[in-house]
Design a protein around this motif. Structure first.
Motif, PDB file in Angstrom:
ATOM      1  N   LEU A 180      44.134  42.104  33.620  1.00 30.19           N
ATOM      2  CA  LEU A 180      45.054  41.013  33.274  1.00 30.19           C
ATOM      3  C   LEU A 180      44.943  39.855  34.267  1.00 30.19           C
ATOM      4  N   ILE A 181      44.828  40.190  35.560  1.00 26.67           N
ATOM      5  CA  ILE A 181      44.682  39.143  36.577  1.00 26.67           C
ATOM      6  C   ILE A 181      43.404  38.358  36.349  1.00 26.67           C
ATOM      7  N   THR A 182      42.322  39.077  36.114  1.00 28.00           N
ATOM      8  CA  THR A 182      41.029  38.415  35.876  1.00 28.00           C
ATOM      9  C   THR A 182      41.130  37.468  34.688  1.00 28.00           C
ATOM     10  N   GLU A 183      41.772  37.924  33.614  1.00 29.77           N
ATOM     11  CA  GLU A 183      41.924  37.089  32.424  1.00 29.77           C
ATOM     12  C   GLU A 183      42.765  35.850  32.727  1.00 29.77           C
ATOM     13  N   GLU A 184      43.861  36.052  33.469  1.00 29.76           N
ATOM     14  CA  GLU A 184      44.736  34.927  33.822  1.00 29.76           C
ATOM     15  C   GLU A 184      43.982  33.902  34.671  1.00 29.76           C
ATOM     16  N   LEU A 185      43.201  34.368  35.631  1.00 32.88           N
ATOM     17  CA  LEU A 185      42.472  33.460  36.520  1.00 32.88           C
ATOM     18  C   LEU A 185      41.397  32.693  35.760  1.00 32.88           C
ATOM     19  N   ILE A 186      40.723  33.366  34.831  1.00 32.06           N
ATOM     20  CA  ILE A 186      39.675  32.700  34.044  1.00 32.06           C
ATOM     21  C   ILE A 186      40.268  31.583  33.184  1.00 32.06           C
ATOM     22  N   GLN A 187      41.482  31.800  32.705  1.00 33.67           N
ATOM     23  CA  GLN A 187      42.112  30.831  31.814  1.00 33.67           C
ATOM     24  C   GLN A 187      42.800  29.681  32.547  1.00 33.67           C
ATOM     25  N   LEU A 188      42.813  29.728  33.867  1.00 37.80           N
ATOM     26  CA  LEU A 188      43.449  28.656  34.635  1.00 37.80           C
ATOM     27  C   LEU A 188      42.736  27.325  34.416  1.00 37.80           C
ATOM     28  N   ASP A 189      43.534  26.276  34.287  1.00 35.64           N
ATOM     29  CA  ASP A 189      42.967  24.929  34.191  1.00 35.64           C
ATOM     30  C   ASP A 189      42.849  24.359  35.600  1.00 35.64           C
ATOM     31  N   ASN A 190      42.023  25.019  36.390  1.00 36.51           N
ATOM     32  CA  ASN A 190      41.859  24.641  37.797  1.00 36.51           C
ATOM     33  C   ASN A 190      40.367  24.641  38.118  1.00 36.51           C
ATOM     34  N   PRO A 191      39.784  23.464  38.312  1.00 36.79           N
ATOM     35  CA  PRO A 191      38.338  23.399  38.558  1.00 36.79           C
ATOM     36  C   PRO A 191      37.919  24.065  39.863  1.00 36.79           C
ATOM     37  N   PHE A 192      38.880  24.327  40.749  1.00 38.14           N
ATOM     38  CA  PHE A 192      38.544  24.877  42.062  1.00 38.14           C
ATOM     39  C   PHE A 192      38.621  26.402  42.109  1.00 38.14           C
ATOM     40  N   ILE A 193      38.942  27.021  40.984  1.00 38.85           N
ATOM     41  CA  ILE A 193      38.998  28.479  40.939  1.00 38.85           C
ATOM     42  C   ILE A 193      37.851  28.989  40.060  1.00 38.85           C
ATOM     43  N   LYS A 194      37.038  29.869  40.607  1.00 43.56           N
ATOM     44  CA  LYS A 194      35.938  30.473  39.853  1.00 43.56           C
ATOM     45  C   LYS A 194      35.912  31.971  40.144  1.00 43.56           C
ATOM     46  N   ILE A 195      35.809  32.751  39.078  1.00 44.48           N
ATOM     47  CA  ILE A 195      35.778  34.205  39.226  1.00 44.48           C
ATOM     48  C   ILE A 195      34.338  34.688  39.186  1.00 44.48           C
ATOM     49  N   VAL A 196      33.950  35.415  40.222  1.00 41.99           N
ATOM     50  CA  VAL A 196      32.612  35.990  40.284  1.00 41.99           C
ATOM     51  C   VAL A 196      32.551  37.191  39.345  1.00 41.99           C
ATOM     52  N   ASP A 197      31.436  37.374  38.693  1.00 43.89           N
ATOM     53  CA  ASP A 197      31.266  38.462  37.740  1.00 43.89           C
ATOM     54  C   ASP A 197      31.734  39.793  38.333  1.00 43.89           C
ATOM     55  N   ARG A 198      32.692  40.389  37.652  1.00 38.32           N
ATOM     56  CA  ARG A 198      33.335  41.588  38.180  1.00 38.32           C
ATOM     57  C   ARG A 198      32.358  42.764  38.295  1.00 38.32           C
ATOM     58  N   GLN A 199      31.496  42.901  37.315  1.00 35.35           N
ATOM     59  CA  GLN A 199      30.538  44.003  37.323  1.00 35.35           C
ATOM     60  C   GLN A 199      29.588  43.890  38.513  1.00 35.35           C
ATOM     61  N   GLN A 200      29.230  42.644  38.810  1.00 40.29           N
ATOM     62  CA  GLN A 200      28.331  42.404  39.957  1.00 40.29           C
ATOM     63  C   GLN A 200      29.004  42.832  41.258  1.00 40.29           C
ATOM     64  N   VAL A 201      30.290  42.522  41.368  1.00 42.25           N
ATOM     65  CA  VAL A 201      31.031  42.885  42.576  1.00 42.25           C
ATOM     66  C   VAL A 201      31.079  44.394  42.736  1.00 42.25           C
ATOM     67  N   GLN A 202      31.449  45.084  41.639  1.00 41.68           N
ATOM     68  CA  GLN A 202      31.616  46.523  41.738  1.00 41.68           C
ATOM     69  C   GLN A 202      30.294  47.244  42.004  1.00 41.68           C
ATOM     70  N   THR A 203      29.233  46.767  41.371  1.00 42.16           N
ATOM     71  CA  THR A 203      27.912  47.374  41.585  1.00 42.16           C
ATOM     72  C   THR A 203      27.509  47.251  43.049  1.00 42.16           C
ATOM     73  N   LEU A 204      27.751  46.086  43.610  1.00 42.11           N
ATOM     74  CA  LEU A 204      27.399  45.840  45.001  1.00 42.11           C
ATOM     75  C   LEU A 204      28.175  46.758  45.938  1.00 42.11           C
ATOM     76  N   ILE A 205      29.471  46.882  45.672  1.00 43.40           N
ATOM     77  CA  ILE A 205      30.300  47.740  46.533  1.00 43.40           C
ATOM     78  C   ILE A 205      29.830  49.184  46.453  1.00 43.40           C
ATOM     79  N   ASN A 206      29.607  49.631  45.239  1.00 44.60           N
ATOM     80  CA  ASN A 206      29.188  51.023  45.052  1.00 44.60           C
ATOM     81  C   ASN A 206      27.866  51.326  45.743  1.00 44.60           C
TER      82      ASN A 206
END
Length: 464
Positions: free
Chosen positions: A244-270
Protein backbone atom coordinates in the motif's frame (compact mmCIF):
# COMPACT_ATOMS: atom_id res chain seq x y z
CA UNK A 1 -18.74 45.16 7.61
CA UNK A 2 -19.91 41.56 7.33
CA UNK A 3 -23.59 42.53 7.47
CA UNK A 4 -23.14 45.16 4.75
CA UNK A 5 -21.50 42.56 2.47
CA UNK A 6 -24.38 40.15 3.08
CA UNK A 7 -26.90 42.90 2.30
CA UNK A 8 -25.08 43.71 -0.94
CA UNK A 9 -25.10 40.05 -1.97
CA UNK A 10 -28.81 39.77 -1.20
CA UNK A 11 -29.50 42.94 -3.21
CA UNK A 12 -27.52 41.67 -6.20
CA UNK A 13 -29.30 38.34 -6.03
CA UNK A 14 -32.67 40.12 -5.93
CA UNK A 15 -31.74 42.26 -8.96
CA UNK A 16 -30.55 39.18 -10.84
CA UNK A 17 -33.75 37.31 -9.98
CA UNK A 18 -35.89 40.20 -11.15
CA UNK A 19 -34.01 40.74 -14.40
CA UNK A 20 -33.86 37.03 -15.16
CA UNK A 21 -37.67 36.92 -14.97
CA UNK A 22 -38.19 40.17 -16.93
CA UNK A 23 -39.55 40.21 -20.46
CA UNK A 24 -37.86 42.09 -23.34
CA UNK A 25 -40.56 44.74 -23.07
CA UNK A 26 -40.11 45.32 -19.32
CA UNK A 27 -36.32 45.41 -19.68
CA UNK A 28 -36.65 47.97 -22.46
CA UNK A 29 -38.88 50.13 -20.28
CA UNK A 30 -36.25 50.04 -17.52
CA UNK A 31 -33.65 51.07 -20.08
CA UNK A 32 -35.90 53.96 -21.17
CA UNK A 33 -36.17 55.20 -17.59
CA UNK A 34 -32.39 55.23 -17.18
CA UNK A 35 -32.02 56.96 -20.53
CA UNK A 36 -34.49 59.68 -19.46
CA UNK A 37 -32.22 60.35 -16.47
CA UNK A 38 -29.17 60.54 -18.80
CA UNK A 39 -27.78 57.34 -17.29
CA UNK A 40 -26.95 55.98 -20.71
CA UNK A 41 -24.46 53.31 -19.63
CA UNK A 42 -27.05 51.67 -17.35
CA UNK A 43 -29.69 52.07 -20.04
CA UNK A 44 -27.48 50.19 -22.51
CA UNK A 45 -27.20 47.25 -20.12
CA UNK A 46 -30.98 46.83 -19.95
CA UNK A 47 -31.40 47.19 -23.72
CA UNK A 48 -28.74 44.51 -24.23
CA UNK A 49 -30.49 42.19 -21.77
CA UNK A 50 -33.73 42.70 -23.69
CA UNK A 51 -32.00 41.87 -26.98
CA UNK A 52 -30.38 38.81 -25.42
CA UNK A 53 -33.91 37.52 -24.81
CA UNK A 54 -35.29 38.65 -28.18
CA UNK A 55 -32.74 39.71 -30.75
CA UNK A 56 -35.19 41.50 -33.08
CA UNK A 57 -37.04 43.52 -30.45
CA UNK A 58 -37.27 46.87 -32.28
CA UNK A 59 -37.84 49.15 -29.25
CA UNK A 60 -34.74 47.74 -27.54
CA UNK A 61 -32.66 48.17 -30.72
CA UNK A 62 -33.73 51.79 -31.08
CA UNK A 63 -33.04 52.46 -27.41
CA UNK A 64 -29.60 50.84 -27.58
CA UNK A 65 -28.70 52.80 -30.72
CA UNK A 66 -29.71 56.14 -29.15
CA UNK A 67 -28.31 55.59 -25.64
CA UNK A 68 -25.23 53.85 -27.02
CA UNK A 69 -24.38 56.77 -29.28
CA UNK A 70 -24.86 59.23 -26.41
CA UNK A 71 -22.63 57.18 -24.10
CA UNK A 72 -19.97 56.88 -26.81
CA UNK A 73 -20.15 60.69 -27.26
CA UNK A 74 -19.61 61.15 -23.50
CA UNK A 75 -16.46 59.01 -23.68
CA UNK A 76 -15.26 61.00 -26.72
CA UNK A 77 -15.91 64.31 -24.97
CA UNK A 78 -13.84 63.12 -22.03
CA UNK A 79 -11.14 62.03 -24.47
CA UNK A 80 -11.07 65.50 -26.04
CA UNK A 81 -10.92 67.28 -22.68
CA UNK A 82 -8.19 65.04 -21.26
CA UNK A 83 -6.11 65.40 -24.44
CA UNK A 84 -6.34 69.19 -24.30
CA UNK A 85 -5.33 69.19 -20.62
CA UNK A 86 -2.27 67.10 -21.46
CA UNK A 87 -3.59 64.05 -19.62
CA UNK A 88 -2.48 61.55 -22.27
CA UNK A 89 -3.14 58.35 -20.36
CA UNK A 90 -6.65 59.35 -19.30
CA UNK A 91 -7.45 60.42 -22.85
CA UNK A 92 -6.29 57.07 -24.23
CA UNK A 93 -8.51 55.07 -21.92
CA UNK A 94 -11.53 57.32 -22.54
CA UNK A 95 -11.22 56.59 -26.25
CA UNK A 96 -10.79 52.88 -25.55
CA UNK A 97 -14.00 52.93 -23.49
CA UNK A 98 -15.80 54.45 -26.45
CA UNK A 99 -14.30 51.91 -28.84
CA UNK A 100 -15.13 49.01 -26.50
CA UNK A 101 -18.78 50.09 -26.18
CA UNK A 102 -19.01 50.51 -29.95
CA UNK A 103 -17.81 46.91 -30.35
CA UNK A 104 -20.34 45.54 -27.83
CA UNK A 105 -23.22 47.34 -29.52
CA UNK A 106 -22.06 46.10 -32.94
CA UNK A 107 -22.70 42.50 -31.80
CA UNK A 108 -26.41 43.39 -31.90
CA UNK A 109 -26.06 44.61 -35.52
CA UNK A 110 -26.33 48.22 -34.41
CA UNK A 111 -23.86 50.84 -35.60
CA UNK A 112 -22.77 53.80 -33.47
CA UNK A 113 -20.24 56.27 -34.85
CA UNK A 114 -16.81 57.39 -33.74
CA UNK A 115 -15.68 60.25 -36.01
CA UNK A 116 -12.43 59.59 -37.83
CA UNK A 117 -10.84 62.71 -36.34
CA UNK A 118 -11.05 61.16 -32.87
CA UNK A 119 -9.51 57.92 -34.12
CA UNK A 120 -6.65 59.81 -35.79
CA UNK A 121 -6.01 61.84 -32.63
CA UNK A 122 -6.09 58.62 -30.57
CA UNK A 123 -3.58 56.85 -32.83
CA UNK A 124 -1.19 59.80 -32.67
CA UNK A 125 -1.56 59.98 -28.92
CA UNK A 126 -0.98 56.25 -28.49
CA UNK A 127 2.09 56.29 -30.73
CA UNK A 128 3.70 59.05 -28.65
CA UNK A 129 2.64 57.54 -25.34
CA UNK A 130 3.91 54.05 -26.23
CA UNK A 131 7.23 55.31 -27.62
CA UNK A 132 7.89 57.40 -24.51
CA UNK A 133 6.98 54.64 -22.09
CA UNK A 134 8.94 52.04 -24.04
CA UNK A 135 12.09 54.12 -23.55
CA UNK A 136 11.29 54.48 -19.86
CA UNK A 137 10.72 50.73 -19.54
CA UNK A 138 14.07 49.93 -21.21
CA UNK A 139 15.86 52.37 -18.89
CA UNK A 140 14.21 50.71 -15.90
CA UNK A 141 15.28 47.30 -17.20
CA UNK A 142 18.87 48.47 -17.41
CA UNK A 143 18.55 49.69 -13.83
CA UNK A 144 17.16 46.25 -12.96
CA UNK A 145 13.90 47.76 -11.70
CA UNK A 146 12.02 44.82 -13.11
CA UNK A 147 8.61 45.32 -11.50
CA UNK A 148 8.31 48.96 -12.64
CA UNK A 149 9.50 48.06 -16.13
CA UNK A 150 7.08 45.12 -16.35
CA UNK A 151 4.12 47.36 -15.49
CA UNK A 152 4.94 49.74 -18.35
CA UNK A 153 5.66 46.94 -20.84
CA UNK A 154 2.40 45.16 -20.03
CA UNK A 155 0.49 48.35 -20.78
CA UNK A 156 2.37 48.80 -24.05
CA UNK A 157 1.50 45.19 -24.96
CA UNK A 158 -2.14 46.04 -24.34
CA UNK A 159 -2.08 49.24 -26.39
CA UNK A 160 0.22 48.13 -29.24
CA UNK A 161 0.99 44.41 -29.05
CA UNK A 162 3.39 44.47 -32.02
CA UNK A 163 5.41 47.49 -30.98
CA UNK A 164 9.11 46.77 -31.56
CA UNK A 165 10.31 43.91 -29.31
CA UNK A 166 7.92 44.76 -26.47
CA UNK A 167 6.85 41.12 -25.97
CA UNK A 168 10.41 39.84 -25.47
CA UNK A 169 11.28 42.82 -23.24
CA UNK A 170 8.19 42.15 -21.16
CA UNK A 171 9.33 38.55 -20.75
CA UNK A 172 12.70 39.78 -19.52
CA UNK A 173 11.04 42.10 -17.00
CA UNK A 174 8.73 39.35 -15.83
CA UNK A 175 10.97 36.31 -15.82
CA UNK A 176 14.49 37.58 -15.21
CA UNK A 177 14.06 38.17 -11.45
CA UNK A 178 12.52 34.70 -11.11
CA UNK A 179 15.31 33.18 -13.20
CA UNK A 180 17.93 34.83 -11.00
CA UNK A 181 16.18 33.68 -7.85
CA UNK A 182 16.10 30.11 -9.20
CA UNK A 183 19.82 30.21 -9.96
CA UNK A 184 20.56 31.52 -6.46
CA UNK A 185 18.68 28.54 -5.02
CA UNK A 186 20.75 26.26 -7.26
CA UNK A 187 23.98 27.71 -5.90
CA UNK A 188 22.69 27.21 -2.36
CA UNK A 189 21.84 23.60 -3.27
CA UNK A 190 18.18 24.22 -2.57
CA UNK A 191 17.20 22.18 -5.57
CA UNK A 192 13.49 21.90 -4.92
CA UNK A 193 13.11 25.65 -4.45
CA UNK A 194 15.10 26.19 -7.63
CA UNK A 195 12.97 23.71 -9.57
CA UNK A 196 9.68 25.34 -8.58
CA UNK A 197 11.03 28.78 -9.47
CA UNK A 198 12.09 27.51 -12.90
CA UNK A 199 8.57 26.05 -13.25
CA UNK A 200 7.20 29.62 -13.31
CA UNK A 201 9.28 30.47 -16.39
CA UNK A 202 8.76 29.32 -20.00
CA UNK A 203 11.19 26.53 -20.91
CA UNK A 204 12.46 28.63 -23.82
CA UNK A 205 13.71 31.43 -21.57
CA UNK A 206 17.52 31.37 -21.47
CA UNK A 207 18.75 28.06 -19.98
CA UNK A 208 15.60 27.47 -17.99
CA UNK A 209 14.85 23.98 -19.33
CA UNK A 210 18.31 22.51 -18.73
CA UNK A 211 18.68 24.17 -15.33
CA UNK A 212 15.28 22.94 -14.20
CA UNK A 213 16.28 19.42 -15.22
CA UNK A 214 19.53 19.84 -13.27
CA UNK A 215 17.62 20.94 -10.17
CA UNK A 216 15.25 17.97 -10.48
CA UNK A 217 18.07 15.47 -10.86
CA UNK A 218 20.04 16.88 -7.95
CA UNK A 219 17.01 17.15 -5.66
CA UNK A 220 15.48 13.79 -6.52
CA UNK A 221 14.86 11.53 -3.54
CA UNK A 222 14.99 7.99 -4.92
CA UNK A 223 13.63 5.56 -2.35
CA UNK A 224 14.19 1.85 -2.04
CA UNK A 225 11.52 0.01 -0.04
CA UNK A 226 13.03 -2.72 2.11
CA UNK A 227 11.18 -5.88 3.10
CA UNK A 228 9.18 -4.93 6.18
CA UNK A 229 9.49 -6.94 9.37
CA UNK A 230 6.80 -8.38 11.60
CA UNK A 231 7.09 -9.03 15.32
CA UNK A 232 3.43 -10.02 15.78
CA UNK A 233 1.46 -13.18 15.16
CA UNK A 234 -0.60 -11.48 12.45
CA UNK A 235 0.99 -12.83 9.30
CA UNK A 236 0.88 -10.80 6.11
CA UNK A 237 0.23 -7.45 7.75
CA UNK A 238 3.68 -6.09 7.01
CA UNK A 239 3.45 -7.15 3.35
CA UNK A 240 0.05 -5.49 2.95
CA UNK A 241 1.34 -2.22 4.41
CA UNK A 242 4.45 -2.35 2.21
CA UNK A 243 2.39 -2.81 -0.95
CA UNK A 244 0.00 0.00 0.00
CA UNK A 245 2.85 2.40 0.83
CA UNK A 246 4.57 1.66 -2.47
CA UNK A 247 1.32 2.30 -4.34
CA UNK A 248 0.70 5.56 -2.46
CA UNK A 249 4.24 6.81 -3.15
CA UNK A 250 4.04 5.94 -6.86
CA UNK A 251 0.81 7.89 -7.18
CA UNK A 252 2.22 11.02 -5.54
CA UNK A 253 2.22 14.14 -7.69
CA UNK A 254 5.73 14.93 -6.55
CA UNK A 255 8.53 15.07 -9.14
CA UNK A 256 11.13 14.67 -6.39
CA UNK A 257 9.93 11.27 -5.19
CA UNK A 258 10.95 8.16 -7.15
CA UNK A 259 10.51 4.56 -6.05
CA UNK A 260 13.28 2.14 -6.95
CA UNK A 261 12.08 -1.19 -8.32
CA UNK A 262 11.11 -3.22 -5.29
CA UNK A 263 12.14 -6.57 -6.75
CA UNK A 264 15.59 -5.20 -7.49
CA UNK A 265 15.97 -4.07 -3.89
CA UNK A 266 14.90 -7.39 -2.43
CA UNK A 267 17.07 -9.44 -4.79
CA UNK A 268 20.08 -7.37 -3.85
CA UNK A 269 19.46 -7.74 -0.13
CA UNK A 270 18.95 -11.46 -0.39
CA UNK A 271 22.04 -12.10 -2.50
CA UNK A 272 24.60 -9.65 -1.20
CA UNK A 273 23.77 -8.18 2.15
CA UNK A 274 21.90 -10.46 4.51
CA UNK A 275 24.18 -13.44 4.39
CA UNK A 276 23.27 -15.94 7.02
CA UNK A 277 21.95 -13.54 9.66
CA UNK A 278 18.64 -12.72 8.01
CA UNK A 279 18.64 -9.36 9.80
CA UNK A 280 18.24 -5.92 8.25
CA UNK A 281 20.17 -3.23 10.07
CA UNK A 282 20.44 0.49 9.43
CA UNK A 283 23.87 -0.17 7.98
CA UNK A 284 22.36 -2.82 5.69
CA UNK A 285 19.82 -0.27 4.46
CA UNK A 286 22.52 2.25 3.70
CA UNK A 287 24.59 -0.35 1.81
CA UNK A 288 21.54 -1.43 -0.20
CA UNK A 289 20.76 2.15 -1.10
CA UNK A 290 24.29 2.78 -2.27
CA UNK A 291 24.33 -0.37 -4.43
CA UNK A 292 21.04 0.31 -6.22
CA UNK A 293 21.50 4.05 -6.55
CA UNK A 294 18.81 5.04 -4.04
CA UNK A 295 19.30 8.08 -1.84
CA UNK A 296 17.05 6.77 0.91
CA UNK A 297 15.74 3.43 2.15
CA UNK A 298 12.36 2.87 3.76
CA UNK A 299 12.22 0.34 6.59
CA UNK A 300 9.08 -0.74 8.42
CA UNK A 301 8.04 -3.07 11.20
CA UNK A 302 4.65 -4.28 12.38
CA UNK A 303 5.21 -4.01 16.13
CA UNK A 304 1.77 -4.72 17.57
CA UNK A 305 -1.53 -6.20 16.48
CA UNK A 306 -4.58 -7.07 18.53
CA UNK A 307 -8.15 -7.91 17.68
CA UNK A 308 -11.41 -8.51 19.46
CA UNK A 309 -14.60 -9.80 17.94
CA UNK A 310 -18.03 -10.49 19.38
CA UNK A 311 -20.03 -12.53 16.92
CA UNK A 312 -23.46 -11.24 16.07
CA UNK A 313 -25.92 -12.37 18.74
CA UNK A 314 -29.69 -12.47 18.50
CA UNK A 315 -32.04 -11.48 21.29
CA UNK A 316 -35.82 -11.82 21.22
CA UNK A 317 -37.67 -8.72 22.43
CA UNK A 318 -41.24 -8.13 23.48
CA UNK A 319 -43.16 -5.29 21.90
CA UNK A 320 -46.51 -4.12 20.62
CA UNK A 321 -48.05 -3.83 17.15
CA UNK A 322 -50.11 -0.71 16.81
CA UNK A 323 -53.22 -0.82 14.59
CA UNK A 324 -56.42 1.14 14.06
CA UNK A 325 -59.94 -0.30 14.41
CA UNK A 326 -62.92 1.41 12.83
CA UNK A 327 -65.90 1.67 15.22
CA UNK A 328 -69.34 3.16 15.17
CA UNK A 329 -70.70 5.54 17.83
CA UNK A 330 -74.44 5.02 18.09
CA UNK A 331 -74.97 8.22 20.06
CA UNK A 332 -73.23 10.49 17.50
CA UNK A 333 -74.04 8.16 14.60
CA UNK A 334 -70.48 8.60 13.36
CA UNK A 335 -67.57 6.29 12.71
CA UNK A 336 -64.28 6.72 14.55
CA UNK A 337 -60.92 4.94 14.86
CA UNK A 338 -59.57 3.37 18.02
CA UNK A 339 -55.91 2.46 18.53
CA UNK A 340 -55.27 -1.03 19.82
CA UNK A 341 -52.03 -2.84 20.58
CA UNK A 342 -51.24 -6.48 19.91
CA UNK A 343 -48.49 -8.35 21.72
CA UNK A 344 -45.65 -9.39 19.42
CA UNK A 345 -42.02 -10.37 19.46
CA UNK A 346 -39.21 -8.96 17.35
CA UNK A 347 -35.47 -9.64 17.24
CA UNK A 348 -32.53 -7.42 18.12
CA UNK A 349 -28.98 -8.20 17.00
CA UNK A 350 -25.70 -7.14 18.62
CA UNK A 351 -22.09 -7.46 17.55
CA UNK A 352 -18.76 -5.66 17.58
CA UNK A 353 -15.24 -5.99 16.26
CA UNK A 354 -12.08 -4.00 16.92
CA UNK A 355 -8.48 -4.00 15.71
CA UNK A 356 -5.38 -2.22 17.00
CA UNK A 357 -2.21 -1.91 14.91
CA UNK A 358 1.16 -0.43 15.77
CA UNK A 359 3.66 0.17 12.97
CA UNK A 360 7.13 1.68 13.12
CA UNK A 361 8.77 3.14 10.02
CA UNK A 362 12.09 4.79 9.28
CA UNK A 363 13.35 6.62 6.23
CA UNK A 364 17.15 6.33 6.24
CA UNK A 365 19.74 8.22 4.23
CA UNK A 366 21.64 5.77 2.02
CA UNK A 367 24.61 8.14 2.04
CA UNK A 368 25.05 8.65 5.79
CA UNK A 369 22.72 6.15 7.46
CA UNK A 370 21.04 9.12 9.17
CA UNK A 371 17.38 8.71 10.11
CA UNK A 372 15.51 11.24 7.98
CA UNK A 373 12.01 10.37 9.18
CA UNK A 374 10.76 8.07 11.91
CA UNK A 375 7.44 7.47 13.61
CA UNK A 376 5.52 4.86 15.56
CA UNK A 377 1.96 4.89 14.26
CA UNK A 378 -0.78 3.46 16.45
CA UNK A 379 -4.32 3.17 15.08
CA UNK A 380 -7.42 1.64 16.65
CA UNK A 381 -10.61 0.97 14.74
CA UNK A 382 -13.83 -0.65 15.80
CA UNK A 383 -17.24 -1.40 14.36
CA UNK A 384 -20.45 -1.97 16.29
CA UNK A 385 -23.70 -3.50 15.21
CA UNK A 386 -27.13 -3.07 16.78
CA UNK A 387 -30.26 -3.49 14.70
CA UNK A 388 -33.74 -4.98 14.83
CA UNK A 389 -35.77 -7.20 12.50
CA UNK A 390 -39.37 -8.35 12.37
CA UNK A 391 -41.88 -9.93 10.00
CA UNK A 392 -44.26 -7.09 10.86
CA UNK A 393 -44.15 -3.58 9.44
CA UNK A 394 -41.59 -1.96 11.72
CA UNK A 395 -43.32 1.41 11.35
CA UNK A 396 -46.21 0.07 13.46
CA UNK A 397 -44.09 -1.59 16.15
CA UNK A 398 -44.08 0.11 19.56
CA UNK A 399 -41.53 -0.70 22.29
CA UNK A 400 -42.62 -2.00 25.66
CA UNK A 401 -43.03 -5.21 27.60
CA UNK A 402 -45.71 -7.65 28.64
CA UNK A 403 -45.99 -10.55 31.07
CA UNK A 404 -48.34 -13.03 29.45
CA UNK A 405 -48.90 -13.42 25.74
CA UNK A 406 -52.59 -14.39 25.91
CA UNK A 407 -53.96 -12.29 28.75
CA UNK A 408 -53.55 -8.83 30.23
CA UNK A 409 -51.41 -8.02 33.21
CA UNK A 410 -51.04 -4.84 35.29
CA UNK A 411 -47.31 -5.14 34.56
CA UNK A 412 -47.79 -4.71 30.79
CA UNK A 413 -46.07 -1.53 29.54
CA UNK A 414 -46.55 0.28 26.21
CA UNK A 415 -43.84 2.86 25.56
CA UNK A 416 -45.57 4.99 22.97
CA UNK A 417 -43.77 8.30 23.49
CA UNK A 418 -42.42 9.91 20.34
CA UNK A 419 -38.76 9.56 21.37
CA UNK A 420 -39.06 5.87 22.32
CA UNK A 421 -40.92 4.97 19.12
CA UNK A 422 -38.36 6.89 17.04
CA UNK A 423 -35.46 5.12 18.76
CA UNK A 424 -36.96 1.71 17.94
CA UNK A 425 -37.64 2.67 14.32
CA UNK A 426 -34.00 3.69 14.00
CA UNK A 427 -32.94 0.23 15.17
CA UNK A 428 -34.86 -1.29 12.26
CA UNK A 429 -33.10 1.11 9.88
CA UNK A 430 -29.60 0.52 11.22
CA UNK A 431 -26.97 -1.27 9.14
CA UNK A 432 -27.07 -5.02 9.29
CA UNK A 433 -23.50 -5.90 8.36
CA UNK A 434 -20.54 -5.94 10.74
CA UNK A 435 -17.10 -5.16 9.36
CA UNK A 436 -14.87 -8.21 9.51
CA UNK A 437 -11.49 -8.28 11.23
CA UNK A 438 -9.85 -8.37 7.81
CA UNK A 439 -11.80 -5.32 6.65
CA UNK A 440 -10.87 -3.35 9.76
CA UNK A 441 -7.24 -4.45 9.42
CA UNK A 442 -7.06 -3.43 5.77
CA UNK A 443 -8.63 -0.07 6.59
CA UNK A 444 -5.94 0.53 9.22
CA UNK A 445 -3.19 -0.61 6.84
CA UNK A 446 -4.47 1.89 4.27
CA UNK A 447 -4.46 4.72 6.83
CA UNK A 448 -0.91 3.82 7.89
CA UNK A 449 0.23 3.84 4.26
CA UNK A 450 -1.36 7.24 3.64
CA UNK A 451 0.16 8.66 6.80
CA UNK A 452 3.66 7.50 5.84
CA UNK A 453 3.20 8.59 2.22
CA UNK A 454 2.09 12.07 3.35
CA UNK A 455 5.10 12.42 5.64
CA UNK A 456 7.50 11.42 2.87
CA UNK A 457 5.73 13.70 0.40
CA UNK A 458 6.00 16.64 2.81
CA UNK A 459 9.61 15.88 3.72
CA UNK A 460 11.90 18.52 2.31
CA UNK A 461 15.60 18.13 3.10
CA UNK A 462 16.08 21.82 2.39
CA UNK A 463 14.11 22.65 5.53
CA UNK A 464 16.25 20.46 7.76
Amino acid sequence: MKSSIIKAIVLLFAIFSLTSCDTPKSLTKKGDKFSEKSLYSDACQFYMQALNKKGDFIEAKEGLRASGQKQVNIHLDNFFKSKNFGEERKAIYHYRDAFSLQGKIATYSIQVDIPQTYTSDYNTLVDDYVATNYDKAIDLLEEEKFAESEKLLKEITLLKPNFKDVESMKNVATFEPIYRSANEFLELEKFRSAYYEFEKIPASYKECESRKALALEAGLLSIGVMKFQNSTRQRGGESAISALITEELIQLDNPFIKIVDRQQVQTLINEQLLGMSGQVSENTSAQAGALIGAKAMLNGKLVSYSKQEQAIQKSSKKGWLERKIRKYNEETEKYYYETVYDKIRYDEYYGNASVQVGFQFQLLSAESGEILLSKLININKNDELHFAESNYDYRNIVPGSWRWENKKSPNDVIKDSFSEKRALKQLFKNKKTLMSINELSNSIYTDIAKDISDKINNYNPENE
